[in-house]
Design a protein around this motif. Structure first.
Motif, PDB file in Angstrom:
ATOM      1  N   THR A 226      -2.589 -31.420  33.084  1.00 47.10           N
ATOM      2  CA  THR A 226      -3.407 -29.752  32.228  1.00 47.10           C
ATOM      3  C   THR A 226      -4.039 -31.082  30.814  1.00 47.10           C
ATOM      4  N   LEU A 227      -5.252 -30.767  30.856  1.00 43.21           N
ATOM      5  CA  LEU A 227      -5.921 -31.454  29.474  1.00 43.21           C
ATOM      6  C   LEU A 227      -6.847 -31.150  28.644  1.00 43.21           C
ATOM      7  N   VAL A 235     -15.898 -35.079  32.230  1.00 40.82           N
ATOM      8  CA  VAL A 235     -15.940 -36.675  33.310  1.00 40.82           C
ATOM      9  C   VAL A 235     -14.395 -37.015  33.821  1.00 40.82           C
ATOM     10  N   MET A 236     -13.603 -36.309  33.166  1.00 41.71           N
ATOM     11  CA  MET A 236     -12.737 -36.354  34.773  1.00 41.71           C
ATOM     12  C   MET A 236     -12.466 -36.497  35.372  1.00 41.71           C
ATOM     13  N   ALA A 237     -13.505 -35.982  36.139  1.00 45.65           N
ATOM     14  CA  ALA A 237     -13.723 -34.969  37.592  1.00 45.65           C
ATOM     15  C   ALA A 237     -14.292 -35.900  38.553  1.00 45.65           C
ATOM     16  N   ALA A 238     -14.980 -36.988  37.720  1.00 46.26           N
ATOM     17  CA  ALA A 238     -15.738 -38.549  38.771  1.00 46.26           C
ATOM     18  C   ALA A 238     -13.923 -39.426  38.896  1.00 46.26           C
ATOM     19  N   ASP A 257      -2.985 -38.741  41.488  1.00 46.54           N
ATOM     20  CA  ASP A 257      -2.402 -39.903  41.809  1.00 46.54           C
ATOM     21  C   ASP A 257      -1.090 -40.396  40.624  1.00 46.54           C
ATOM     22  N   HIS A 258       0.114 -40.679  40.784  1.00 46.21           N
ATOM     23  CA  HIS A 258       0.631 -41.733  39.939  1.00 46.21           C
ATOM     24  C   HIS A 258       0.460 -42.936  39.686  1.00 46.21           C
ATOM     25  N   VAL A 263      -5.275 -44.810  34.484  1.00 46.17           N
ATOM     26  CA  VAL A 263      -6.654 -44.658  33.635  1.00 46.17           C
ATOM     27  C   VAL A 263      -6.804 -43.350  33.464  1.00 46.17           C
ATOM     28  N   ILE A 264      -6.191 -42.592  33.490  1.00 44.52           N
ATOM     29  CA  ILE A 264      -6.725 -40.870  33.092  1.00 44.52           C
ATOM     30  C   ILE A 264      -6.608 -41.097  31.378  1.00 44.52           C
TER      31      ILE A 264
END
Length: 293
Positions: A226-227, A235-238, A257-258, A263-264
């Motif tokens: 949750t962000l 933009v995180m969706a891409a 993915d772990h 990166v996230i």
């Protein structure tokens, strides 16, 4: 740690039906192994082989280093077992049945017997023919837990118990584990297994499809994130490794993915993080991964 239960390449057929196919897992000294899968997956067949009730077709099945079929009498002196549907002698009282089980086992603890009868709120003077399923289950559990065994095998042990009694059972298993005992726990209550188990083995259609500690298995699947950000969270969706993205205002939920978590975090920091929560998958998530569809 020494292996208490050793199963390697276990196979069993009933006619043309392959009930077990190359089942392999172990239970080490002082650990709880959760054995999970739906009805018909092969859990009870595996346990019946371990108990020497039915004979395997192929593979290795050992308890305490002894063959479960050839040396079952010696093995049974050191184990306790509770099935998912305990059958009792209707003309005997619950207390008489517990005493009989403990006498047959040979390593019963009378003080612990009395303590467990009070904990599980069982009327030991009532004849078993008047017991509900829950009380029959309590009788089996008390007899098993009051015996000083080295291995405890539970096959759906809390079937028919209310949540309070389930919790008491879990507390008693934790005490056994603290005392260095080994437990094989087959259960459909995934929260119970998640609370108690050091390792889990997931069986599907007679085959082990996943095994290891919960931490090891969680590395194989995705965390739920949750962000909330000051900038546009869309933009995180891409980003690679992001799945099931849902957004409301500037807050999003998604799985990741772990190996993409760093990166996230880096990309989220550029947007000004207001809230970041990462939750590892539950045992139920891991289980459903193998049974969806």
């Amino acid at each position: 740690m020494p292996e208490i239960v050793n199963i390697r390449g276990l196979q069993k057929k009933f006619g043309k039906f392959q009930a077990l196919n190359d089942v392999t897992f172990t239970v080490n000294a002082g650990e709880v192994v959760g054995f999970i899968g739906p009805n018909g997956a092969g859990k009870s067949t595996t346990i019946r082989i371990l108990l020497g009730i039915i004979k395997r077709d192929a593979g290795i099945a050992e308890i305490f280093g002894k063959d479960v079929w050839k040396e079952s009498l010696e093995i049974h002196k050191r184990i306790s077992y509770v099935p998912g549907d305990v059958t009792l002698w209707g003309s005997l009282t619950g207390g008489e049945i517990i005493d009989l089980f403990l006498k047959l086992h040979g390593r019963g603890n009378q003080q612990k017997r009395d303590y467990l009868i009070k904990r599980f709120e069982l009327d030991p003077k009532k004849k078993a023919k008047g017991y509900s399923k829950g009380n029959r289950q309590k009788t089996g559990l008390i007899a098993a837990l009051a015996a000083d065994s080295d291995l405890y095998i539970f096959d759906e042990p809390t079937s028919g118990l209310d949540p309070l009694m389930e919790s008491i059972f879990q507390e008693e298993v934790e005490k056994l584990k603290a005392a260095g005992k080994s437990i094989l726990l087959s259960s459909h209550i995934l929260s119970e297994v998640e609370r108690l188990a050091d390792r889990v083995a997931i069986i599907r259609q007679g085959e082990i499809v996943e095994s290891g500690s919960l931490e090891e298995l969680r590395h194989l699947t995705r965390s739920n994130v949750t962000l909330a950000t000051e900038g546009d969270v869309a933009v995180m969706a891409a980003l690679n490794g992001v799945y099931d993205f849902e957004q409301k205002d500037n807050q999003a939920t998604f799985s990741v993915d772990h190996n993409q978590l760093n990166v996230i975090l880096r990309e989220a920091s550029k947007l000004g993080v207001k809230k970041f929560e990462s939750v590892p998958p539950t045992l139920e998530d891991l289980f459903m991964r193998h049974y969806e569809g």
